[in-house]
Design a protein around this motif. Structure first.
Motif, PDB file in Angstrom:
ATOM      1  N   HIS A 207     -30.586  71.902 -56.836  1.00  0.00           N
ATOM      2  CA  HIS A 207     -29.298  71.251 -56.922  1.00  0.00           C
ATOM      3  C   HIS A 207     -29.860  69.808 -56.279  1.00  0.00           C
ATOM      4  O   HIS A 207     -29.021  68.861 -56.597  1.00  0.00           O
ATOM      5  CB  HIS A 207     -28.268  71.669 -56.122  1.00  0.00           C
ATOM      6  CG  HIS A 207     -27.777  73.092 -56.793  1.00  0.00           C
ATOM      7  ND1 HIS A 207     -26.503  73.036 -57.559  1.00  0.00           N
ATOM      8  CD2 HIS A 207     -28.161  74.302 -56.835  1.00  0.00           C
ATOM      9  CE1 HIS A 207     -26.539  74.220 -58.024  1.00  0.00           C
ATOM     10  NE2 HIS A 207     -27.303  74.956 -57.509  1.00  0.00           N
ATOM     11  N   ASN A 292     -23.677  70.864 -64.571  1.00  0.00           N
ATOM     12  CA  ASN A 292     -22.709  71.510 -64.145  1.00  0.00           C
ATOM     13  C   ASN A 292     -20.983  71.184 -64.798  1.00  0.00           C
ATOM     14  O   ASN A 292     -21.185  70.326 -65.565  1.00  0.00           O
ATOM     15  CB  ASN A 292     -22.598  71.159 -62.699  1.00  0.00           C
ATOM     16  CG  ASN A 292     -23.465  71.603 -61.713  1.00  0.00           C
ATOM     17  OD1 ASN A 292     -23.893  72.564 -61.786  1.00  0.00           O
ATOM     18  ND2 ASN A 292     -23.686  70.660 -60.876  1.00  0.00           N
ATOM     19  N   GLU A 421     -28.888  61.217 -58.582  1.00  0.00           N
ATOM     20  CA  GLU A 421     -27.530  62.265 -58.584  1.00  0.00           C
ATOM     21  C   GLU A 421     -27.874  63.370 -59.548  1.00  0.00           C
ATOM     22  O   GLU A 421     -28.025  62.998 -60.717  1.00  0.00           O
ATOM     23  CB  GLU A 421     -26.379  61.419 -58.939  1.00  0.00           C
ATOM     24  CG  GLU A 421     -25.074  62.227 -58.458  1.00  0.00           C
ATOM     25  CD  GLU A 421     -24.987  62.381 -57.253  1.00  0.00           C
ATOM     26  OE1 GLU A 421     -25.261  63.649 -56.390  1.00  0.00           O
ATOM     27  OE2 GLU A 421     -24.764  61.483 -56.378  1.00  0.00           O
ATOM     28  N   GLY A 424     -23.556  65.562 -59.861  1.00  0.00           N
ATOM     29  CA  GLY A 424     -22.530  64.744 -59.281  1.00  0.00           C
ATOM     30  C   GLY A 424     -21.168  65.626 -59.900  1.00  0.00           C
ATOM     31  O   GLY A 424     -21.272  66.000 -61.086  1.00  0.00           O
TER      32      GLY A 424
HETATM   33  C1  GLC Z   1     -26.178  68.591 -54.976  1.00  0.00           C
HETATM   34  C2  GLC Z   1     -26.283  67.411 -55.699  1.00  0.00           C
HETATM   35  C3  GLC Z   1     -25.207  66.991 -56.582  1.00  0.00           C
HETATM   36  C4  GLC Z   1     -24.687  68.279 -57.448  1.00  0.00           C
HETATM   37  C5  GLC Z   1     -24.460  69.458 -56.548  1.00  0.00           C
HETATM   38  C6  GLC Z   1     -24.053  70.726 -57.436  1.00  0.00           C
HETATM   39  O1  GLC Z   1     -25.453  68.596 -53.891  1.00  0.00           O
HETATM   40  O2  GLC Z   1     -26.489  66.141 -54.940  1.00  0.00           O
HETATM   41  O3  GLC Z   1     -25.398  66.110 -57.647  1.00  0.00           O
HETATM   42  O4  GLC Z   1     -23.899  67.824 -58.373  1.00  0.00           O
HETATM   43  O5  GLC Z   1     -25.883  69.774 -55.796  1.00  0.00           O
HETATM   44  O6  GLC Z   1     -25.122  70.876 -58.205  1.00  0.00           O
END
Ligand code: GLC
Ligand code: ADP
Length: 529
Positions: A207, A292, A421, A424
């Protein structure tokens, strides 16, 4: 916390899958998706190993994904969660039943495994070990942001419990056929499984590559890590042990949370020193990007957190939320654009860049509201910004889901100038609520925002590049017809989990099939030799 044996209700959840599907628990309540349910025989038993889960304990997007993805996958697979028994979880009001005990290993203490059934049927197994987890604070540290010094032990215990579960050491009728581990806190799960020669396949999802769970190599024995793991194709990273690298090195497959980030992390600019390692995994077909989704609660027409619910084109309803947000942050009444920041306050998220463009925004009649929590110097910088522009910039240091939702609903634009990112979620939430993201063209932001259609993207992590995108956004704000057309496009974007669960499901089935073939192969070889 209850410590009785499995309750009659819990027994019911232990029914074989065929009965589970027809049990009184409504499986559709778990997953508001309309994918056809595959044949029961194809449902894989998957253990989802994570350090946070929204609704119980969350510091960022990992918590949202851990809460949503197992539920979204439910029509296709029997996904259950394993996580530490933090006080926030044990005291959440959901009954917990201790079902098993696990032995210690090296310096890792023995623990119990508890089972918690959420009201919608999601099964969560808890690693219960008061000396490691029952502390005031976040999953990772105290309330002042200091990491717990024994995090390597705490999360090694989580990883080992997952490996024990897959090995059948947890006394229950359910045994995972596949382990899906998330981020560095779960990185040792695939590793212990591999070192012990367990056949169960595993997936490791990155992640955020920047959080690596680094431990001095002197801790190797404490964690029960074999010497050969201290190698470049193992979990060694510049002379230390990396829990993140352990997950990547020993899992059967690596995923990350967007297609663009999957490509970016194979390059030096985004690879955090692991780009060569990841490039080689990619060349072997062992790295994929699966974006996601967001859950169905992100709907401006139905979200009960909002001051006023609204549909696309009901901009008066949106304005009621804006009015609330301006009051909450003590801003002056204004008809100018309202910009929101809903973010962990860390270098990744580029608050310094927003501070750099704040004057530009305010001079053009805009206002900024910031909610966040994170590194002390970033929090201080946010407070100073509010002092510099009284009545035009407001800051709340903290974490508050209700106000965050109202900010997505009330703002015209979301500011997300992330340096990188992985996926996000905030930019997807914002679009759903008709707030157009102004974001850097990187990772999941690049994959989920259509420049000039549902938001505004800029290339360089510089004030100049960012300010140019803001100028475009403010121009659109001055043209209500165009603004409203963009809001409608943004609100209708399909960000639900449909698109993610198909590739995850296909990957689960592929690994299970490969595992069956490889389990069959040694005996064949044996016969030949
Ligand atoms: C992490 C990342 C983010 C992502 C999240 C869930 O915290 O920084 O970009 O959306 O994980 O996968
Ligand atoms: P990351 O996981 O890197 O923090 P994401 O955009 O994936 O970034 O997810 C952030 C999640 O955390 C979203 O659910 C967002 O709304 C939430 N969040 C971040 N800061 C706050 C805050 N201060 N208050 C409420 N929610 C927040």
């Amino acid at each position: 916390m209850g410590t009785a044996a499995i309750s009659p209700q819990a027994e019911r959840f232990n029914l074989p899958v065929s009965e589970w599907v027809t049990s009184t628990v409504d499986p559709l309540a778990l997953a508001p998706v309309s994918l056809p349910i595959t044949s029961v025989a194809a449902r894989a038993k998957v253990l989802f190993v994570t350090s946070e889960l929204a609704g119980l304990v969350k510091t960022g997007g990992l918590g949202d994904v851990s809460a949503a993805l197992p539920r979204a996958l439910h029509p296709l697979h029997d996904v259950r969660v394993l996580m530490p028994g933090y006080p926030q979880v044990l005291n959440s009001g959901n009954p917990v039943h201790v079902i098993s005990e696990l032995e210690g290993h090296a310096a890792l203490p023995a623990c119990k495994i508890g089972r918690m059934d959420m009201t919608d049927g999601l099964v969560i197994y808890l690693v219960i070990c008061p000396e490691l987890y029952e502390r005031e604070g976040t999953p990772y540290g105290d309330n002042n942001g200091r990491d717990w010094p024994d995090n390597h032990i705490r999360f090694a215990r989580l990883g080992l419990a997952a490996a024990d579960f897959a090995a059948g050491a947890v006394k229950c009728q359910w045994r995972p056929e596949l382990v899906h581990a998330h981020d560095w806190p779960a990185g040792l799960a695939p590793a212990y499984m591999r070192w012990r020669g367990q056949a169960t396949p595993s997936i490791f999802t990155i992640h955020n590559l920047a959080y690596q769970g680094m431990v001095s190599s002197g801790s190797r024995r404490e964690l029960g890590i074999p010497e050969h793991a201290l190698a470049s194709d193992g979990m060694e990273f510049y002379g230390k042990l990396s829990l993140l690298k352990a997950g990547m090195a020993y899992a059967n497959h690596i995923t990350t949370v967007s297609a663009t980030y999957a490509r970016e992390i194979t390059t030096p600019a985004f690879g955090c020193g692991l780009d060569g390692f990841l490039q080689s995994k990619a060349e072997q077909g062992l790295l994929s990007g699966i974006a996601n989704g967001i859950d169905a609660s992100w709907d401006a027409e139905t979200d009960e957190h909002l001051i006023c619910r609204f549909a696309a084109n009901d901009w008066l309803g949106k304005a009621v939320n804006a009015h609330y947000v301006r009051q909450l942050f003590n801003l002056k009444p204004s008809t100018g654009p309202l910009f929101a920041v809903v973010s962990r306050l860390v270098f990744q998220k580029g608050l310094d860049l927003t501070i750099g463009v704040a004057g530009h925004i305010v001079r053009q009649g805009g206002q900024i509201v910031i909610i966040g929590r994170g590194e002390p110097q970033e929090e201080e910088a946010a407070r100073e910004l509010a002092q510099r522009f009284p009545g035009q910039v407001g800051v709340l240091i903290g974490f508050n889901e209700t106000d965050a939702r109202r900010m997505f609903a009330g703002s015209d634009f979301l500011l997300m100038p992330s340096r990188y990112e992985p996926c996000g979620l905030s930019q997807m939430y914002a679009q759903r609520f008709g707030s157009l993201p102004v974001a850097r063209n990187t990772g999941g932001l690049a994959d989920t925002i259509e420049d000039g259609v549902s938001g505004f993207l800029f290339e360089e992590p510089t004030v100049e590049s960012y300010a140019a995108a803001l100028t475009r956004a403010i121009k659109v704000f001055a043209n209500p017809e165009l603004l409203n057309a963009m809001r409608c496009r943004a609100m209708r974007k399909p960000f639900d989990w449909h698109q993610a669960i198909k590739p995850y499901s296909a990957l689960y089935l592929r690994l299970l099939k490969a595992n069956r073939v490889s389990l069959a192969a040694p005996s064949l070889n044996g016969e030949i030799s």
